[in-house]
Scaffold this motif. Structure first.
Motif, PDB file in Angstrom:
ATOM      1  N   ASN A  43       0.837  -1.192   0.000  1.00  0.00           N
ATOM      2  CA  ASN A  43       0.000   0.000   0.000  1.00  0.00           C
ATOM      3  C   ASN A  43       0.874   1.243   0.000  1.00  0.00           C
ATOM      4  O   ASN A  43       1.869   1.322   0.748  1.00  0.00           O
ATOM      5  CB  ASN A  43      -0.895   0.028   1.243  1.00  0.00           C
ATOM      6  N   ALA A  44       0.504   2.209  -0.815  1.00  0.00           N
ATOM      7  CA  ALA A  44       1.102   3.542  -0.764  1.00  0.00           C
ATOM      8  C   ALA A  44       0.185   4.421   0.077  1.00  0.00           C
ATOM      9  O   ALA A  44      -1.027   4.467  -0.163  1.00  0.00           O
ATOM     10  CB  ALA A  44       1.261   4.114  -2.162  1.00  0.00           C
ATOM     11  N   ILE A  45       0.749   5.101   1.082  1.00  0.00           N
ATOM     12  CA  ILE A  45      -0.052   5.838   2.058  1.00  0.00           C
ATOM     13  C   ILE A  45       0.384   7.295   2.118  1.00  0.00           C
ATOM     14  O   ILE A  45       1.585   7.585   2.156  1.00  0.00           O
ATOM     15  CB  ILE A  45       0.079   5.204   3.465  1.00  0.00           C
ATOM     16  N   TYR A  46      -0.605   8.187   2.133  1.00  0.00           N
ATOM     17  CA  TYR A  46      -0.341   9.594   2.458  1.00  0.00           C
ATOM     18  C   TYR A  46      -0.938   9.871   3.836  1.00  0.00           C
ATOM     19  O   TYR A  46      -2.126   9.651   4.071  1.00  0.00           O
ATOM     20  CB  TYR A  46      -0.959  10.536   1.432  1.00  0.00           C
ATOM     21  N   ASP A  47      -0.100  10.366   4.751  1.00  0.00           N
ATOM     22  CA  ASP A  47      -0.488  10.637   6.134  1.00  0.00           C
ATOM     23  C   ASP A  47      -0.189  12.095   6.422  1.00  0.00           C
ATOM     24  O   ASP A  47       0.967  12.532   6.331  1.00  0.00           O
ATOM     25  CB  ASP A  47       0.308   9.725   7.073  1.00  0.00           C
ATOM     26  N   ASP A  48      -1.229  12.891   6.757  1.00  0.00           N
ATOM     27  CA  ASP A  48      -1.005  14.323   6.967  1.00  0.00           C
ATOM     28  C   ASP A  48      -0.629  14.680   8.402  1.00  0.00           C
ATOM     29  O   ASP A  48      -0.405  15.862   8.710  1.00  0.00           O
ATOM     30  CB  ASP A  48      -2.225  15.127   6.516  1.00  0.00           C
ATOM     31  N   ASN A  49      -0.556  13.664   9.305  1.00  0.00           N
ATOM     32  CA  ASN A  49      -0.162  13.924  10.696  1.00  0.00           C
ATOM     33  C   ASN A  49       0.516  12.670  11.250  1.00  0.00           C
ATOM     34  O   ASN A  49      -0.046  11.952  12.073  1.00  0.00           O
ATOM     35  CB  ASN A  49      -1.376  14.299  11.536  1.00  0.00           C
ATOM     36  N   VAL A  50       1.735  12.436  10.786  1.00  0.00           N
ATOM     37  CA  VAL A  50       2.441  11.194  11.096  1.00  0.00           C
ATOM     38  C   VAL A  50       2.687  11.026  12.590  1.00  0.00           C
ATOM     39  O   VAL A  50       2.600   9.923  13.134  1.00  0.00           O
ATOM     40  CB  VAL A  50       3.786  11.145  10.331  1.00  0.00           C
ATOM     41  N   SER A  51       3.004  12.121  13.281  1.00  0.00           N
ATOM     42  CA  SER A  51       3.361  12.027  14.694  1.00  0.00           C
ATOM     43  C   SER A  51       2.173  12.208  15.630  1.00  0.00           C
ATOM     44  O   SER A  51       2.364  12.426  16.828  1.00  0.00           O
ATOM     45  CB  SER A  51       4.439  13.066  15.024  1.00  0.00           C
ATOM     46  N   ALA A  52       0.959  12.122  15.101  1.00  0.00           N
ATOM     47  CA  ALA A  52      -0.233  12.281  15.948  1.00  0.00           C
ATOM     48  C   ALA A  52      -0.211  11.303  17.113  1.00  0.00           C
ATOM     49  O   ALA A  52       0.025  10.113  16.945  1.00  0.00           O
ATOM     50  CB  ALA A  52      -1.492  12.048  15.107  1.00  0.00           C
ATOM     51  N   GLY A  53      -0.419  11.833  18.299  1.00  0.00           N
ATOM     52  CA  GLY A  53      -0.441  10.992  19.493  1.00  0.00           C
ATOM     53  C   GLY A  53       0.905  10.801  20.142  1.00  0.00           C
ATOM     54  O   GLY A  53       0.995  10.245  21.238  1.00  0.00           O
ATOM     55  N   SER A  54       1.986  11.256  19.497  1.00  0.00           N
ATOM     56  CA  SER A  54       3.312  11.012  20.054  1.00  0.00           C
ATOM     57  C   SER A  54       4.114  12.284  20.265  1.00  0.00           C
ATOM     58  O   SER A  54       5.072  12.298  21.021  1.00  0.00           O
ATOM     59  CB  SER A  54       4.107  10.089  19.120  1.00  0.00           C
ATOM     60  N   SER A  55       3.754  13.356  19.583  1.00  0.00           N
ATOM     61  CA  SER A  55       4.550  14.578  19.634  1.00  0.00           C
ATOM     62  C   SER A  55       4.246  15.380  20.888  1.00  0.00           C
ATOM     63  O   SER A  55       3.138  15.380  21.408  1.00  0.00           O
ATOM     64  CB  SER A  55       4.290  15.427  18.385  1.00  0.00           C
ATOM     65  N   THR A  56       5.250  16.130  21.355  1.00  0.00           N
ATOM     66  CA  THR A  56       5.054  17.039  22.482  1.00  0.00           C
ATOM     67  C   THR A  56       4.632  18.424  22.007  1.00  0.00           C
ATOM     68  O   THR A  56       4.376  19.302  22.821  1.00  0.00           O
ATOM     69  CB  THR A  56       6.352  17.165  23.296  1.00  0.00           C
ATOM     70  N   SER A  57       4.547  18.609  20.696  1.00  0.00           N
ATOM     71  CA  SER A  57       4.116  19.885  20.142  1.00  0.00           C
ATOM     72  C   SER A  57       2.721  19.730  19.546  1.00  0.00           C
ATOM     73  O   SER A  57       2.215  18.624  19.371  1.00  0.00           O
ATOM     74  CB  SER A  57       5.095  20.360  19.061  1.00  0.00           C
ATOM     75  N   THR A  58       2.112  20.873  19.211  1.00  0.00           N
ATOM     76  CA  THR A  58       0.773  20.843  18.632  1.00  0.00           C
ATOM     77  C   THR A  58       0.810  20.869  17.111  1.00  0.00           C
ATOM     78  O   THR A  58      -0.237  20.901  16.474  1.00  0.00           O
ATOM     79  CB  THR A  58      -0.047  22.045  19.140  1.00  0.00           C
ATOM     80  N   GLY A  59       1.988  20.863  16.518  1.00  0.00           N
ATOM     81  CA  GLY A  59       2.114  20.877  15.070  1.00  0.00           C
ATOM     82  C   GLY A  59       1.880  19.500  14.477  1.00  0.00           C
ATOM     83  O   GLY A  59       1.706  18.503  15.173  1.00  0.00           O
ATOM     84  N   SER A  60       1.854  19.441  13.133  1.00  0.00           N
ATOM     85  CA  SER A  60       1.659  18.174  12.446  1.00  0.00           C
ATOM     86  C   SER A  60       2.632  18.083  11.278  1.00  0.00           C
ATOM     87  O   SER A  60       2.996  19.088  10.676  1.00  0.00           O
ATOM     88  CB  SER A  60       0.219  18.038  11.937  1.00  0.00           C
ATOM     89  N   ASP A  61       3.070  16.872  10.989  1.00  0.00           N
ATOM     90  CA  ASP A  61       3.994  16.607   9.896  1.00  0.00           C
ATOM     91  C   ASP A  61       3.373  15.571   8.978  1.00  0.00           C
ATOM     92  O   ASP A  61       2.870  14.546   9.438  1.00  0.00           O
ATOM     93  CB  ASP A  61       5.339  16.085  10.429  1.00  0.00           C
ATOM     94  N   SER A  62       3.451  15.832   7.675  1.00  0.00           N
ATOM     95  CA  SER A  62       2.913  14.894   6.696  1.00  0.00           C
ATOM     96  C   SER A  62       4.051  14.083   6.084  1.00  0.00           C
ATOM     97  O   SER A  62       5.209  14.499   6.091  1.00  0.00           O
ATOM     98  CB  SER A  62       2.142  15.631   5.604  1.00  0.00           C
ATOM     99  N   SER A  63       3.689  12.903   5.554  1.00  0.00           N
ATOM    100  CA  SER A  63       4.697  12.052   4.942  1.00  0.00           C
ATOM    101  C   SER A  63       4.020  11.019   4.060  1.00  0.00           C
ATOM    102  O   SER A  63       2.860  10.645   4.292  1.00  0.00           O
ATOM    103  CB  SER A  63       5.537  11.345   6.013  1.00  0.00           C
ATOM    104  N   LEU A  64       4.758  10.564   3.063  1.00  0.00           N
ATOM    105  CA  LEU A  64       4.351   9.410   2.284  1.00  0.00           C
ATOM    106  C   LEU A  64       4.942   8.167   2.924  1.00  0.00           C
ATOM    107  O   LEU A  64       6.027   8.209   3.522  1.00  0.00           O
ATOM    108  CB  LEU A  64       4.835   9.534   0.838  1.00  0.00           C
TER     109      LEU A  64
END
Length: 405
Positions: A43-64
């Motif tokens: 499967n090829a996946i696009y995730d717009d919040n890879v670190s959701a649930g683990s980050s200490t910041s409120t930002g979001s990072d996307s990744s393929l």
């Protein structure tokens, strides 16, 4: 003419891997043997919040990401023994993983197996088992309450002996062993090991209904600052077959919880599971469970002695045509963290809450007799007053190709 009742066991004419049902489980047995099926895909996946649930910041990072996987399933049915096995082994690789994720490659693997052996018309042995090493939580198993951003290893084995004492009365006596371990260098306060014994009485009221009463005794060992705990359950219920292809399991009762170095509480308990094969094309499932849970009780230095969770889920599969199938599902988890005791000075902190929504929808298209294309979309959102970092929105799109033979 003397009535012939089943072995106080309501089988539904739905052919699927019952070992993979989790909280959807309704005590059903496979109705026919299915040959070994192999699956290989990616499967090829696009995730717009890879670190959701683990980050200490409120930002979001996307990744393929890329998710290669291989699987196997089969069902073996004989007059004495039924085997039902499903396994899927894979990994997730993020091409641009953020630092908060700690790694770019994670396991996404699960093996489920169940067996029923009938020694005689009166005596049978049942065993349900799973083992998983995953990054993305499988909410319908009732272990995870939210995504942690860490790979975790979990397992369960549930073994019981069923005996029919009379034409209508039977018992199941069993023991369940389960646990979970999170992938972290430090001692993790979310690791748990639980052993539970239970005794269930079943009375066949009618050919469609079985009355049940059950006692469970459970001991949980926590790691880190998590306390050990003991739970007792006094439960009554009914298993009802609404039609040859629709069954419901309804249970309610009282849960007594005792936390070492903490307090005790009495909580209501509710459990519902429904399965229905509406017709040859349409299948539905649903579950509900409300209880005080022993997993995920620690926030910082506060060990919450009473964490109550309401879990609601539903899924659907529809065969649109010979080549096209649709699927969807939703999991809702409402958690209340109460009586949070500071492990250093035994003072109590404020109560907290966290609500989780995970929903998905997708379709699969059969390109050839062996090749299948699958497209899905998953939406996840968390509402909480625990911290800003734990509140997030996440979207994932997955496009996959697999070969089954």
């Amino acid at each position: 003419m003397k009535r012939k009742f089943p072995f106080l066991f309501l089988a539904v004419l739905i052919n699927h891997a019952i070992a993979a049902e989790g909280l959807y489980y309704t005590g059903t047995e496979a109705q026919e043997s299915l040959p070994i099926k192999w699956l290989f895909g990616a499967n090829a996946i696009y995730d717009d919040n890879v670190s959701a649930g683990s980050s200490t910041s409120t930002g979001s990072d996307s990744s393929l990401a890329l998710n290669p996987n291989a699987g196997v399933s089969f069902t073996s049915l004989t007059p004495q023994t039924t085997w039902d096995v499903y396994g899927k082994f894979g990994l997730i690789y993020y091409f641009d993983a953020p630092e908060s994720l700690n790694d770019d490659t994670f396991s996404q693997s699960r093996l489920n197996a169940s067996v029923t052996h009938r020694f005689s018309e009166r005596l049978r042995f049942m065993s349900r088992n799973f083992v998983a090493n995953e990054l993305e939580p499988e909410y319908s198993y009732g272990i995870a309450s939210s995504r942690s951003g860490k790979e975790y290893f979990s397992w369960m084995t549930d073994d019981s002996i069923g005996y029919r004492w009379t034409e209508r009365l039977g018992t199941y006596t069993g023991i369940r062993f389960s646990g979970n371990r999170f992938d972290t260098d430090a001692e993790n306060s979310n690791d748990r090991t639980t052993i539970e014994g239970y005794e269930q009485f079943r009375y066949q009221l009618t050919p469609q209904s079985v009355l049940t009463s059950e006692y469970r005794y459970s001991q949980t060992n926590g790691s880190g600052v998590a306390s050990d705990s003991t739970d007792q359950y006094f439960i009554v219920g009914v298993d009802h077959r609404f039609s040859p292809n629709t069954i419901g399991i309804f249970k309610t009762g009282l849960q007594l919880r005792d936390v070492n170095d903490g307090g005790s509480s009495s909580n209501p308990y509710l459990e519902i599971a429904l399965q229905s094969q509406i017709n040859q094309q349409f299948r539905l499932g649903a579950y509900t469970r409300y209880s005080a849970e022993s997993n995920d009780t620690v926030l910082g230095l506060l060990d919450y002695e009473d964490r109550r969770a309401l879990r609601i889920g539903a899924n659907a599969n529809y065969i649109l045509s010979e080549d096209v199938s649709l699927f969807s599902g939703t999991d809702l988890i409402f958690s209340n963290y109460m009586n949070g005791r500071n492990v250093n000075d035994n003072t109590y902190g404020p109560d907290k809450y966290e609500n989780n929504l995970n929903a998905y929808i997708g379709c699969s298209y059969k390109l050839t007799d062996y090749l299948i294309c699958k497209l899905s979309y998953t939406y996840t959102q968390t509402f909480t007053d625990i911290s800003d970092a734990r509140e997030y929105v996440r979207n994932r799109i997955s496009l996959g190709l697999s070969a089954e033979f």
